[in-house]
Design a protein around this motif. Structure first.
Motif, short mmCIF file in Angstrom:
data_model
loop_
_atom_site.label_atom_id
_atom_site.label_comp_id
_atom_site.label_asym_id
_atom_site.label_seq_id
_atom_site.Cartn_x
_atom_site.Cartn_y
_atom_site.Cartn_z
N LEU A 156 -16.64 -0.71 8.37
CA LEU A 156 -18.01 -0.90 8.84
C LEU A 156 -18.86 -1.08 7.60
CD1 LEU A 156 -19.87 -0.98 11.32
CD2 LEU A 156 -20.37 1.43 10.90
N VAL A 157 -19.50 -2.23 7.52
CA VAL A 157 -20.25 -2.56 6.31
C VAL A 157 -21.68 -2.04 6.42
CG1 VAL A 157 -21.10 -4.44 4.87
CG2 VAL A 157 -18.83 -4.58 5.89
N ILE A 158 -22.09 -1.24 5.46
CA ILE A 158 -23.42 -0.62 5.48
C ILE A 158 -24.10 -0.89 4.14
CG2 ILE A 158 -24.72 1.53 5.78
CD1 ILE A 158 -22.17 2.66 7.16
N VAL A 228 -18.00 2.64 17.67
CA VAL A 228 -17.67 2.24 16.30
C VAL A 228 -18.21 3.27 15.30
CG1 VAL A 228 -18.10 0.51 14.51
CG2 VAL A 228 -17.55 -0.22 16.83
N LEU A 229 -19.44 3.68 15.51
CA LEU A 229 -20.03 4.67 14.60
C LEU A 229 -19.28 5.99 14.67
CD1 LEU A 229 -23.75 3.76 15.33
CD2 LEU A 229 -22.64 3.60 13.09
N GLU A 234 -15.26 10.08 12.62
CA GLU A 234 -13.98 10.77 12.83
C GLU A 234 -12.92 10.33 11.83
OE1 GLU A 234 -13.06 9.96 16.91
OE2 GLU A 234 -14.37 11.56 17.63
N GLY A 235 -13.30 9.48 10.89
CA GLY A 235 -12.33 9.06 9.87
C GLY A 235 -11.34 8.03 10.38
N LYS A 236 -11.64 7.42 11.51
CA LYS A 236 -10.71 6.39 12.02
C LYS A 236 -11.12 5.01 11.52
CE LYS A 236 -9.68 8.94 16.23
NZ LYS A 236 -10.40 9.30 17.45
N ARG A 237 -12.23 4.94 10.85
CA ARG A 237 -12.70 3.65 10.35
C ARG A 237 -13.37 3.91 9.00
NH1 ARG A 237 -14.11 -1.28 12.39
NH2 ARG A 237 -13.44 -0.69 14.48
N PRO A 262 -15.36 10.88 6.48
CA PRO A 262 -14.12 11.14 5.75
C PRO A 262 -13.66 9.98 4.88
CG PRO A 262 -13.89 11.66 8.10
CD PRO A 262 -15.15 10.87 7.94
N ARG A 263 -13.85 8.75 5.36
CA ARG A 263 -13.27 7.62 4.61
C ARG A 263 -14.39 6.71 4.13
NH1 ARG A 263 -8.60 4.79 7.70
NH2 ARG A 263 -7.94 4.30 5.58
#
Lengths: 461, 424
Positions: A156-158, A228-229, A234-237, A262-263
């Motif tokens: 996810l690009v921020i 998605v957020l 949850e560290g899935k993305r 997390p990631r």
């Protein structure tokens, strides 16, 4: 380039060989730090089978690059190889479920340019105009259209910086937000929207309800967007923050810490040498941009500013646009009333700003570092140029090669596929006329999946 | 004292007096690989400089270094002539005046010695530049040659004489308008001269008829027009910016109409494609920066790459390379980088070195003084840490007219350019 045997590769069709092919190389940089002299790369079914110094016997198809150096195909850790369509959605600032893959055209020009520069795998991301910009994809430039996109819906690009606010004007007090007249108009507005999005996602995580949640950007959330957020929380993305200035990098880390994301991956880092220390522990690694040459606007005069910062005209965005606010520089033409005062007001303190040895300094602090270029003319990265630049100013050559191949492959979860010349990997090879990072060397040929995708002799007049 | 001893003493004192009367500034750069650009490189050579001029170049064992010389031991390093930029429009406050025809202005009046452009060029080995107006006016102004050796315009100027007038066929507006403007300016100048000649004749006749009456005043030719007359007379050359192959044809037409015109082409865009015509007309050439020209084949939609330097060389042309305008120190675009790109695409390294030294010096008419390391020339020299065109090679020292003008190990900007400045 000499091809001593019949080639079964078809440039446009991209046939993948089932038979064994032996590629003779004067020198091979495997991408693992190993350099082999006079090696043979055995390729079967588009994959590397082994590398040794055996000479091929009769009946084996041979490609002779014995005068040249072979390196792994580059893995672009970031790019905007869209080409056909804009990757900056304008209807809303918060578009978490938008996938850039829909806007990747098959316009051959950009993909050809990528291949001609040795890029055989590329992460493509949306632009930086939105606060939550969307998801990226990994593509294979040079592959036939049906195999162009290798993986989709990634990260996810921020963007954390001035870009989401650029072009927005303030809506009238209490007025409706529209495409142009809307928030954010400042960095604080941008960061607020990021935090609000994650806060709303947390609320949704608990209540599983979207009603009562408004993007304010404008629009209201769909469940899909909030999912998605939540994946990020949850560290899935992976959350990929794009931050170039030191202050923006620190903001990104602060947001990540605040929400316990997390990631995290950080792209940009033009002032990376400034730290902070925790850059070394960013879980998914760093992508450092080198400002490449920008042929457009090359005659923008460095006028008026008596200060050191004038040397780094628009180092942050590379656009040379005098109205760009991103570098906090006020460039005024000499002779404009009050120009000296204006010039003094906006300048960057000498402790800040780009540094030539930025990559070398970052490389001393972390191994999880990929390299890319900022090139705003055609969105095509220039890996060799980035590498030459980094090496000129102090980075180690083998480390730099890894930053352009093995490490980004690893970051994208593709270590078994690309990024090194090793058994089992795709036969993605770049043939160079000499030392890869000497300016006087050029790319002679590029193979992807074992097929010849770029032949310099053919495209050079 | 005996007569012979007295005369010996007088001779001795005369010699001593001669030695101290005119103290010379002598510099010797020893044991470098010298790229003279006038022949094969000298593997272990020495250059001797006296009062700013090169007085000896050769293998170290063949060059005697006099006592009192400043000696720089340059073992393992490479010496090249100070690099020459034939044409640029950086280093002045603004390149284009807001007039289509302005031959009366000169870049000398807007030079900015404090500009970081000069500082950054010298760091990369450039010593002399031709500073010209930009490309937006059909007839711009005059260009001048400067050396990066002083903080004043007077100190930088190589000569008070202008190098050339700047013309641009890719000026703002349409090409029809540009060409018409240029031709009209030429014709107006010739008309002004004709009128002046007629008025002078008439005044002379009036004077003959009536010697006692006050002589009629003949106004001089408008100073604004005079440079164009110099151009048409061939006493002032011009640099013509061309963007497209057709611009070259248009220049050839102009040369046919005004045969005394002396023109050097500054090739931007796709103009290099007219190399056959350029070679046939034996025109001098400057190449704009950006040597990798790409064109999209409309049928296959694939990009073809034209390495401009190789294309021109194959056509038999010499040319001067150019740095990118207002080059940023961090970024590619410097002259050595352009030359390295030319080598990348097949230009022999010796030619690439000429394209940034001798050929640009020749283009600006200063090859008698610059562009090679030869006896009698100005001691403009750059000492490199390694072989030219290599990515790890830096300029360590620059001398202009034999004076030290740059030392990387004492460069204050390195503190700004690097987080950890390199230890030298």
């Amino acid at each position: 380039m000499r091809l001593t045997a019949v080639l079964y590769a078809v440039l446009a069709g991209g046939a993948v060989w089932a038979d064994t092919t032996a590629i003779l190389a004067g020198r091979v940089h495997t991408g693992t730090g190993e350099v082999l002299e006079r090696a043979t790369i055995w390729v079967e079914g588009g994959r590397i089978v082994r590398i040794d110094q055996a000479r091929p016997g009769p009946g084996v198809r041979v490609i002779d690059h014995a005068d040249a150096t072979v390196i792994p195909g580059f893995v672009a850790a970031t790019s905007q190889l869209g080409g056909d369509d804009s990757a900056n959605e304008e209807s809303s600032e918060i578009t978490p479920d938008f996938r850039v893959s829909a806007s990747i055209g098959t316009s051959p020009v950009y993909l050809d340019r990528a291949i001609a520069r040795g890029i055989t795998t590329a992460f493509v991301r949306p632009g930086l105009a939105n606060v939550i910009a969307g998801q990226g994809a990994v593509i294979r430039p040079g592959a036939p259209p049906e195999s162009l996109v290798l993986a989709d819906g990634l990260e996810l690009v921020i963007p954390i910086g001035p870009w989401p606010a650029m072009g927005n004007t303030s809506p009238s007090w209490g007025g409706i937000q529209t495409t142009r007249a809307r928030r954010p108009t400042t960095r604080m507005g941008t960061v607020w929207l990021v935090r609000k999005s994650f806060f709303d996602a947390r609320t949704y995580q608990l209540t599983k309800r979207t009603d009562g949640l408004s993007k304010e950007a404008p629009g209201s959330y769909t469940a899909r967007e909030l999912d998605v957020l939540v994946e990020v929380l949850e560290g899935k993305r992976i959350a990929r923050f794009v931050a170039r200035a030191d202050k923006d990098v620190r903001t990104a880390l602060r947001i990540a810490a605040e929400f316990g994301i997390p990631r995290v991956r950080i792209e940009g880092l033009a002032e990376g040498y400034r730290g902070p220390d925790e850059l070394a522990t960013v879980s998914e690694g760093l992508i450092c941009e080198v400002v490449a040459s920008d042929p457009i606007n090359a005659n923008q005069p460095l006028s008026g500013l008596p200060l050191p910062v004038a040397v780094f005209d628009h180092w942050l965005c590379g656009t040379h646009d005098p109205l760009c606010g991103c570098c906090d520089l006020l460039l005024s033409s000499a002779g404009a009333p009050g120009s000296a005062e204006l010039a003094l007001e906006g300048h960057v303190r000498p402790e800040y700003g780009p540094r030539a040895d930025n990559v070398a300094v970052l490389a001393r602090r972390t191994n999880k570092l990929a390299l890319t270029t900022v090139n705003h003319t055609n969105h095509v990265p220039e890996p060799l140029e980035a590498g030459s630049y980094a090496i000129r100013h102090g980075a180690d050559e083998q480390a730099v090669l890894a930053m352009l191949t093995r490490i980004p492959a690893d970051m994208l979860g593709l270590a078994a596929e690309v990024g090194t010349i090793a058994p089992g990997r795709r036969a993605d090879l770049v043939v160079v006329s000499g030392d890869p990072f000497e300016v006087t060397s050029r790319i002679l040929a590029v193979y992807a999946d074992g097929a010849l995708r770029h032949n310099s002799a053919e495209t050079t007049r | 004292m005996s007569p012979s001893i007295r005369s010996a003493a007088m001779l001795l004192s005369a010699l001593v007096l001669a030695g101290t009367a005119a103290a010379q500034d002598v510099l010797a750069i020893k044991d470098a690989t010298i790229h003279t650009v006038a022949g094969e490189p000298i593997a272990k050579g020495t250059v001797l400089v006296v009062d700013g001029k090169i007085t000896a170049v050769g293998p170290t064992d063949q060059v005697a270094i006099p006592e009192g010389a400043r000696v720089i031991v340059a073992t393992g390093k490479h010496l090249v002539p100070g690099l020459v930029v034939a044409h640029t429009y950086s280093g002045i406050d603004s390149p284009n005046e807001n007039l289509p025809v302005a031959p009366f202005v000169s870049t000398v009046d807007s030079l900015d010695p404090s500009s970081l452009f000069f500082e950054s060029q010298r760091r990369e080995g450039v010593t002399t530049l031709g500073i010209f107006p930009g490309n937006e006016q059909p007839i711009g102004g005059k260009g001048v040659a400067v050396k990066i050796r002083a903080d004043t315009v007077a100190g930088m100027l190589v000569s008070k004489e202008p190098l050339a007038l700047k013309l641009s066929f890719a000026a703002r507006g349409t090409r029809m308008q540009t060409m018409a403007t240029i031709k009209k300016a030429f014709e107006d100048a010739l008309e002004a001269r004709k009128k002046h000649a007629e008025a002078t004749t008439a005044a002379d006749e009036a004077k003959k008829k009536n010697p006692t009456a006050p002589a009629p005043v003949v106004p001089p030719i408008d100073f604004k027009v005079a440079p164009i007359l110099d151009l048409l007379d061939g006493t002032l050359p011009c640099f013509v910016h061309a963007d497209q192959p057709g611009d070259v044809s248009r220049l050839l037409e102009l040369l046919a109409t005004y045969p005394k015109l002396k023109a050097t082409l500054v090739l931007g865009g796709s103009a290099f494609r007219a190399h056959a015509d350029i070679a046939k007309a034996k025109l001098a050439v400057v190449l704009d920066p950006g040597l990798e020209h790409t064109e999209l084949d409309p049928e296959t939609v694939r990009e073809a790459l034209f390495p401009k330097a190789s294309v021109l060389r194959k056509a038999g042309l010499d040319f001067a390379l150019s740095p990118e305008h207002a080059s940023q120190t961090l970024v590619t675009g410097h002259l050595w980088y352009q030359a390295a790109i030319a080598v990348k695409w097949g230009l022999p390294p010796a030619d690439a070195l000429k394209a940034i030294t001798l050929w640009p010096a020749r283009t600006i008419g200063l090859d008698g003084r610059l562009g090679t390391i030869e006896v009698g020339k100005d001691a403009d020299l750059a000492l490199l840490s390694g072989e030219p065109f290599k990515v790890r090679t830096f300029v360590e020292r620059v001398w202009i007219d034999g004076q030290p003008k740059y030392r990387r190990d004492q460069d204050p900007w390195l503190e700004r350019l690097y987080y950890k400045p390199p230890v030298r």
